[in-house]
Structures are given as C-alpha cells and as structure tokens.
Design an enzyme around this catalytic site. Structure first.
Site, PDB file in Angstrom:
ATOM      1  N   LYS A 112       0.853  -1.189   0.000  1.00 59.19           N
ATOM      2  CA  LYS A 112       0.000   0.000   0.000  1.00 59.19           C
ATOM      3  C   LYS A 112       0.882   1.229   0.000  1.00 59.19           C
ATOM      4  CE  LYS A 112      -4.506   0.853   0.494  1.00 59.19           C
ATOM      5  NZ  LYS A 112      -5.587  -0.097   0.160  1.00 59.19           N
TER       6      LYS A 112
HETATM    7  N1  GLU Z   1      -7.247   0.044  -3.190  1.00 57.76           N
HETATM    8  C1  GLU Z   1      -7.988  -1.150  -3.472  1.00 57.76           C
HETATM    9  C2  GLU Z   1      -8.009  -2.063  -2.261  1.00 57.76           C
HETATM   10  O1  GLU Z   1      -7.856  -1.623  -1.145  1.00 57.76           O
HETATM   11  C3  GLU Z   1      -7.524  -1.832  -4.744  1.00 57.76           C
HETATM   12  C4  GLU Z   1      -6.123  -2.312  -4.736  1.00 57.76           C
HETATM   13  C5  GLU Z   1      -5.643  -2.811  -6.100  1.00 57.76           C
HETATM   14  O2  GLU Z   1      -6.444  -2.884  -7.009  1.00 57.76           O
HETATM   15  O3  GLU Z   1      -4.459  -3.126  -6.184  1.00 57.76           O
HETATM   16  O4  GLU Z   1      -8.254  -3.237  -2.364  1.00 57.76           O
END
Ligand code: GLU
Length: 424
Positions: A112
């Site tokens: 993240k």
């Molecule tokens: N931000 C989204 C999540 O928390 C998508 C992450 C992604 O597609 O890599 O799952």
C-alpha cells in the site's frame, strides 16, 4: 508481542490488524515462526515529495510505500491521498492487502502507498506534480514484476495515468503493467472502475442466499460513503430490486424510507457536488445513517466508523465492509454477539484487486478481454472465496471476519513454508 513503541504500531488500524492476525493465528494454531514474520512489513519506504505550488512556493509532502509480504507474488495495493496517511496506517493497509490477495487466490503479495495530503486543497496541476514526483521517488521499488499500485481513497484513473506515464518516461517505453486502475484508453480493463462495488453486491447476494433471505423491494440498504465503491454497489443492488434508503459522503447524507432517487443522486455526486448541498431531500447525519433500521449497511468510506461506541446501536442484519477496516475488531465481536452477519473487508471489497489482477494480466499479455468475461470470472472468484470463508467459519465456529483471516493465512502459511527463509 510486537514492540508497542515501534512507529509501526502507532495507528489504531495497525493495532487492529495485528489483533486480527494474532487471534486468527491462535484459533488455527499457526506456526509461531510464520506469525512472527507476518507481524512486520517486508519493506517500508518513506519518501519526501517536494512540489512547487501554483503560488510559486515549495511544499514537501510525506509519502510512503509499504510492501508487507511478497511470498505469493509482486506487491499489490492502492495509493491513498489523504490527510491522515502515515507509516503505521499504510503498513496496516498493506497487511490487509496481503490477506486479501491470499484469500481470493491471486498470485500477488500485499502493499500500500500513500501521500499525507488533502487532495481537495490542491489544483489539478499540483496533483499532477505530486503524483509524478511520488512515482519517481518510489520508482526503484515498483514495476510490473515488483509492486503494482492502483487507486485508493483520493486517487483515480487520472492519477494512475500520470503514474504510468512518469514510470514509462523513465523507462523509455510504455509500461502498462506498472499500475492498475488505468483509464481504458491507456490499457485499463473494462469493468475495473465498478469492480469493487460490483464485488460488494455479489457478496451481499451470497450472504442473503446463505442466510435464506430474499433480496427484493423490501430489502432496505444504507450506504456510508457514496463514491467509487458505494455508487456501483448501489446500482447493482437496485438492479436486483433492493431499495436504497440512505447514502452519505463526508459532508452528511440523504434519507428516504421509500427509496432515494438513485439516478439523480448519482448525477449530483458525479458532477462534483456534495450531498449536504442537495436540494429537496431529507438530510441525515453520518452517525444516524449507520444506526438506521435497514437490512444491509455498507460502510464504504474510511476505517474505524463502527467501533465499540456505536456497535450496540447498529440495527442492520448484514454489514458489507466495502471500505478497508470500517468496523474495528471489538465492534465485530459486539455485532456478532447481536447476530449481525458481517462480510469482512478482505472478502467484501476484493472485487477491486481481483479486476486489477485481470488488468495486470491483460497488460502483460497485450490482449484484452470483454466485459462479460471479466464479470463472469470476478463472480466465480468471489463466489469461491465467499464459500471457502463460510466453510471455514463453520469448521472453526467463528465469525466471517476471523474465518476470512484464517483462510488467507492458511494459503500464506503453505507458500511461506514451501519457499522457506533465506538464507536457510
Ligand atoms: N485500493 C484497493 C483495495 O484496497 C484496490 C487495490 C488494487 O487494485 O491493487 O483493495
């Protein structure tokens, strides 16, 4: 127990993620050596992002990329632009991505990123500068085989387009696989924009089937956070006949017991306006929306909105965690005690990362799929994951949250044992 003085430990979300990890580990008897490794992120990068603002002054923003675990494949997870972003929160969200990818069976690890900024206070040009410089600063650590960012709170397809362009400029050719959630015109996938909300709606359908409930015009739904996740979830649920009685954004919500005018409300928010300014509708506060007497409550905004303070007041039968970590661990215990069926975030909102995975695969193969193919595959993956979690809940006699974590950990455990530790 992790050193509680560590900067990693400072956010409630990280503490909650660690408790989630530890309680699932003790129920399933996870090898303590595997647990020890999962408590820590593999890599946590902090960068400073300087940009020149429109008024000519320079401002530096704190930013991060945390890669929690990459046993199953390259890191995967969004980039958040929000004023509350910090290292500890980003590490927690990276850990949740590890669980999420493992749970739905993707060959991806958890990561993240985030920039501590209120994006509403920056101009489009400033946001572009911020995104491009952030992409450069974390550039050495990302890439189609290393770590693949995507949108999250405060970021969107345009952010991904700037990120992809910056990375590609530095590489010398177009690299589609470096981010997902891109606009269709530059290698994005059909269905990606709606996929998180669609997955939420699928999971609610599976939960209703499991609980023997009927989804029809008597099914009342309230949505906390009417944005990238809440809007498509509302559309799909309404298409199945459900009645959307309340939706909200950070300024407040609107309510109508007979069902809100969904089309008008979507047009209002899509034109960039906030719900508190919507005319001729009954208003409701975010706190009151959460406690409405509804069948389904979808917290689809930020983490920590249902805590031990308001959990006892929740009247919904089913809670679908569209956001990451909207219910705290203690809140889930109270809700489970009350008989509320909680569909946990790492299952409920996994539609987004699943279609991100499809986008990454399409980008690597330079071959694109049609929408039916994407939605059918998404349905199949989430259906499998839901029933795997439900079976695990029955086997261990635990709620769906614990079962989802146990299920994810069992996949990770198997992979981590096979790969072992280096050096041996
Ligand atoms: N931000 C989204 C999540 O928390 C998508 C992450 C992604 O597609 O890599 O799952």
């Amino acid at each position: 127990m992790q050193n509680s003085q560590s900067p990693l430990f400072q956010s409630p979300l990280f503490q909650d993620a660690i408790s989630q990890l530890e309680s699932a580990s003790s129920i399933m008897n996870l090898d303590p050596n595997i647990l020890e490794r999962l408590r820590y992120p593999k890599r946590a990068i902090q960068v400073s992002v300087p940009i020149r603002l429109d008024d000519g002054t320079v401002k530096v923003f704190e930013a991060y990329r945390v890669q929690h675990n990459m046993t199953l494949g390259p890191g995967k997870g969004g980039i958040r632009f929000h004023q509350d972003v910090n290292l500890s929160q980003t590490a927690a969200l990276a850990m949740l991505m590890t669980f999420k990818c493992a749970l739905v069976g993707l060959p991806l690890g958890g990561a993240k990123g985030g920039v501590r900024v209120d994006p509403n206070l920056l101009s489009r040009q400033e946001l572009q500068a911020l995104t491009r410089r952030y992409a450069v600063e974390i550039g050495p650590f990302v890439g189609p085989d290393k770590d693949i960012p995507a949108p999250d709170i405060g970021t969107d397809g345009q952010t991904m387009a700037w990120f992809m362009d910056t990375y590609s400029q530095q590489t010398g050719y177009a690299v589609h696989g470096v981010v997902t959630g891109k606009p269709i015109g530059i290698g994005g996938s059909l269905g990606r924009a709606e996929s998180t909300g669609k997955g939420v709606a699928f999971c609610i359908q599976f939960a209703f089937e499991k609980l023997g409930l009927r989804l029809d015009s008597n099914t009342k739904v309230a949505i906390h956070g009417f944005g990238k996740v809440g809007v498509p979830a509302a559309q799909d649920l309404a298409a199945q006949g459900a009645r959307i009685v309340a939706v909200s954004d950070y300024t407040g919500g609107i309510y109508n017991s007979r069902g809100i005018n969904l089309q008008e409300t979507i047009e209002w928010v899509k034109s960039g306006k906030v719900l508190k300014d919507m005319p001729n509708v009954e208003k409701i506060s975010n706190e009151d929306l959460l406690c409405l007497d509804v069948d389904v409550l979808i917290p689809a905004a930020i983490s920590g909105v249902i805590t031990e303070k308001n959990a006892a007041k929740i009247k919904a039968k089913v809670i679908a965690e569209g956001a990451n970590g909207p219910c705290t661990g203690p809140a889930i215990d109270i809700l489970t005690e009350k008989g509320v069926f909680v569909i946990p975030d790492i299952l409920c909102n996994a539609g987004g990362v699943t279609v991100s995975y499809f986008e990454w695969v399409q980008g690597l193969a330079h071959f694109f799929w049609d929408l039916d193919q994407i939605n059918n595959k998404l349905y199949g993956i989430l259906n499998n994951a839901f029933h795997r979690v439900a079976d695990c809940a029955d086997k261990y006699k635990v709620d769906m949250k614990k079962a989802a974590t146990i299920s994810a950990l069992s996949r990770l455990d198997a992979a981590m044992r096979l790969r072992g530790i280096w050096p041996a």
